[in-house]
Design a protein around this motif. Structure first.
Motif, mmCIF file in Angstrom:
data_model
loop_
_atom_site.group_PDB
_atom_site.id
_atom_site.type_symbol
_atom_site.label_atom_id
_atom_site.label_comp_id
_atom_site.label_asym_id
_atom_site.label_seq_id
_atom_site.Cartn_x
_atom_site.Cartn_y
_atom_site.Cartn_z
ATOM 1 N N ALA A 275 1.523 9.319 -19.049
ATOM 2 C CA ALA A 275 1.531 8.151 -19.926
ATOM 3 C C ALA A 275 2.941 7.829 -20.397
ATOM 4 N N GLY A 276 3.705 8.849 -20.724
ATOM 5 C CA GLY A 276 5.077 8.628 -21.170
ATOM 6 C C GLY A 276 5.947 8.013 -20.096
ATOM 7 N N SER A 277 5.808 8.480 -18.859
ATOM 8 C CA SER A 277 6.624 7.913 -17.784
ATOM 9 C C SER A 277 6.217 6.477 -17.495
ATOM 10 N N THR A 278 4.920 6.185 -17.569
ATOM 11 C CA THR A 278 4.459 4.816 -17.344
ATOM 12 C C THR A 278 4.971 3.884 -18.436
ATOM 13 N N ILE A 279 4.906 4.339 -19.674
ATOM 14 C CA ILE A 279 5.393 3.520 -20.783
ATOM 15 C C ILE A 279 6.892 3.281 -20.646
ATOM 16 N N MET A 280 7.631 4.307 -20.250
ATOM 17 C CA MET A 280 9.069 4.132 -20.065
ATOM 18 C C MET A 280 9.361 3.155 -18.935
ATOM 19 N N LEU A 281 8.621 3.262 -17.824
ATOM 20 C CA LEU A 281 8.854 2.366 -16.694
ATOM 21 C C LEU A 281 8.500 0.925 -17.020
ATOM 22 N N LEU A 282 7.636 0.707 -17.993
ATOM 23 C CA LEU A 282 7.326 -0.653 -18.425
ATOM 24 C C LEU A 282 8.286 -1.148 -19.494
ATOM 25 N N THR A 283 8.729 -0.275 -20.370
ATOM 26 C CA THR A 283 9.545 -0.675 -21.511
ATOM 27 C C THR A 283 10.995 -0.925 -21.139
ATOM 28 N N VAL A 284 11.581 -0.075 -20.337
ATOM 29 C CA VAL A 284 13.005 -0.207 -20.013
ATOM 30 C C VAL A 284 13.304 -1.522 -19.290
ATOM 31 N N PRO A 285 12.571 -1.906 -18.229
ATOM 32 C CA PRO A 285 12.879 -3.205 -17.609
ATOM 33 C C PRO A 285 12.631 -4.382 -18.555
ATOM 34 N N TRP A 286 11.599 -4.288 -19.378
ATOM 35 C CA TRP A 286 11.337 -5.356 -20.334
ATOM 36 C C TRP A 286 12.492 -5.497 -21.314
ATOM 37 N N VAL B 288 0.814 -1.219 0.000
ATOM 38 C CA VAL B 288 0.000 0.000 0.000
ATOM 39 C C VAL B 288 0.850 1.273 0.000
ATOM 40 N N VAL B 289 1.767 1.376 0.936
ATOM 41 C CA VAL B 289 2.482 2.635 1.148
ATOM 42 C C VAL B 289 3.416 2.960 -0.013
ATOM 43 N N LEU B 290 4.225 1.988 -0.438
ATOM 44 C CA LEU B 290 5.182 2.275 -1.514
ATOM 45 C C LEU B 290 4.507 2.606 -2.844
ATOM 46 N N PRO B 291 3.469 1.862 -3.270
ATOM 47 C CA PRO B 291 2.787 2.304 -4.493
ATOM 48 C C PRO B 291 2.139 3.681 -4.351
ATOM 49 N N PHE B 292 1.636 3.988 -3.156
ATOM 50 C CA PHE B 292 1.055 5.306 -2.922
ATOM 51 C C PHE B 292 2.113 6.394 -3.050
ATOM 52 N N LEU B 293 3.294 6.169 -2.450
ATOM 53 C CA LEU B 293 4.372 7.151 -2.560
ATOM 54 C C LEU B 293 4.847 7.303 -3.999
ATOM 55 N N GLY B 294 4.761 6.246 -4.782
ATOM 56 C CA GLY B 294 5.131 6.348 -6.192
ATOM 57 C C GLY B 294 4.105 7.107 -7.013
ATOM 58 N N ALA B 295 2.842 7.068 -6.592
ATOM 59 C CA ALA B 295 1.783 7.730 -7.346
ATOM 60 C C ALA B 295 1.585 9.188 -6.953
ATOM 61 N N VAL B 296 2.034 9.584 -5.779
ATOM 62 C CA VAL B 296 1.823 10.952 -5.306
ATOM 63 C C VAL B 296 2.451 12.000 -6.227
#
Length: 121
Positions: A91-102, A54-62
Motif C-alpha cells: 500500500a505504501g509503495s502504491t501510494i508513493m507511486l501515485l503521489t509523487v507524479p501528482w 499486459v506484459v509491462l503491468p505484469f512485470l511491475g506486479a510480480v
C-alpha cells in the motif's frame, strides 16, 4: 521449515551496510534489466499493444506479489503478522507511486496570474 535470518548483532554496522548496498545493487541491476527488456519488446510493432497493455503491468506486479507470497510463509500466527507488514509495504509503495507524479505535475504545471486573473507568459 526454518526461515534463514541474519542477526544484526552478528554482522555489526559494517555488515549491515554491506547487506544494504549489495541488496540495493541487485535491485537496481534487475530493474535496469526489466526496463531494457521492455524497451526492446516495445520495438516490435506487432507486439507493442500486448506488451504495453499486459506484459509491462505484469512485470511491475510480480515483485509486489512475490513479497506478499513470501511474507505469508511459515506459522499461521507469524504469517499473519508478516503479511500485514507486506500489505503495508504494498500500500505504501502504491501510494508513493501515485503521489509523487501528482505532486510533480502540480509543481511543474503552476502558472502566475496578474491582477486581472490572466495568465502571465
Amino acid at each position: 521449515m526454518a526461515i534463514p535470518t541474519i542477526d544484526p548483532a552478528d554482522v555489526g554496522a559494517t555488515g549491515l551496510a554491506w547487506l544494504l548496498f549489495s541488496y540495493g545493487y541487485i535491485l537496481c541491476y534487475a530493474s535496469n534489466l526489466i526496463s531494457e527488456g521492455s524497451d526492446l519488446l516495445l520495438l516490435v510493432p506487432s507486439l507493442a499493444g500486448l506488451v504495453g497493455g499486459v506484459v509491462l503491468p505484469f512485470l511491475g506486479a510480480v515483485p509486489d506479489g512475490t513479497i506478499m507470497l513470501f511474507s505469508g510463509l511459515g506459522d499461521i500466527e507469524k504469517a499473519q503478522e508478516t503479511l500485514s507488514v507486506g500489505v503495508g509495504a504494498l500500500a505504501g509503495s502504491t501510494i508513493m507511486l501515485l503521489t509523487v507524479p501528482w505532486a510533480l505535475s502540480v509543481y511543474r504545471g503552476r502558472v502566475d496570474f496578474d491582477e486581472d486573473n490572466n495568465m502571465e507568459p
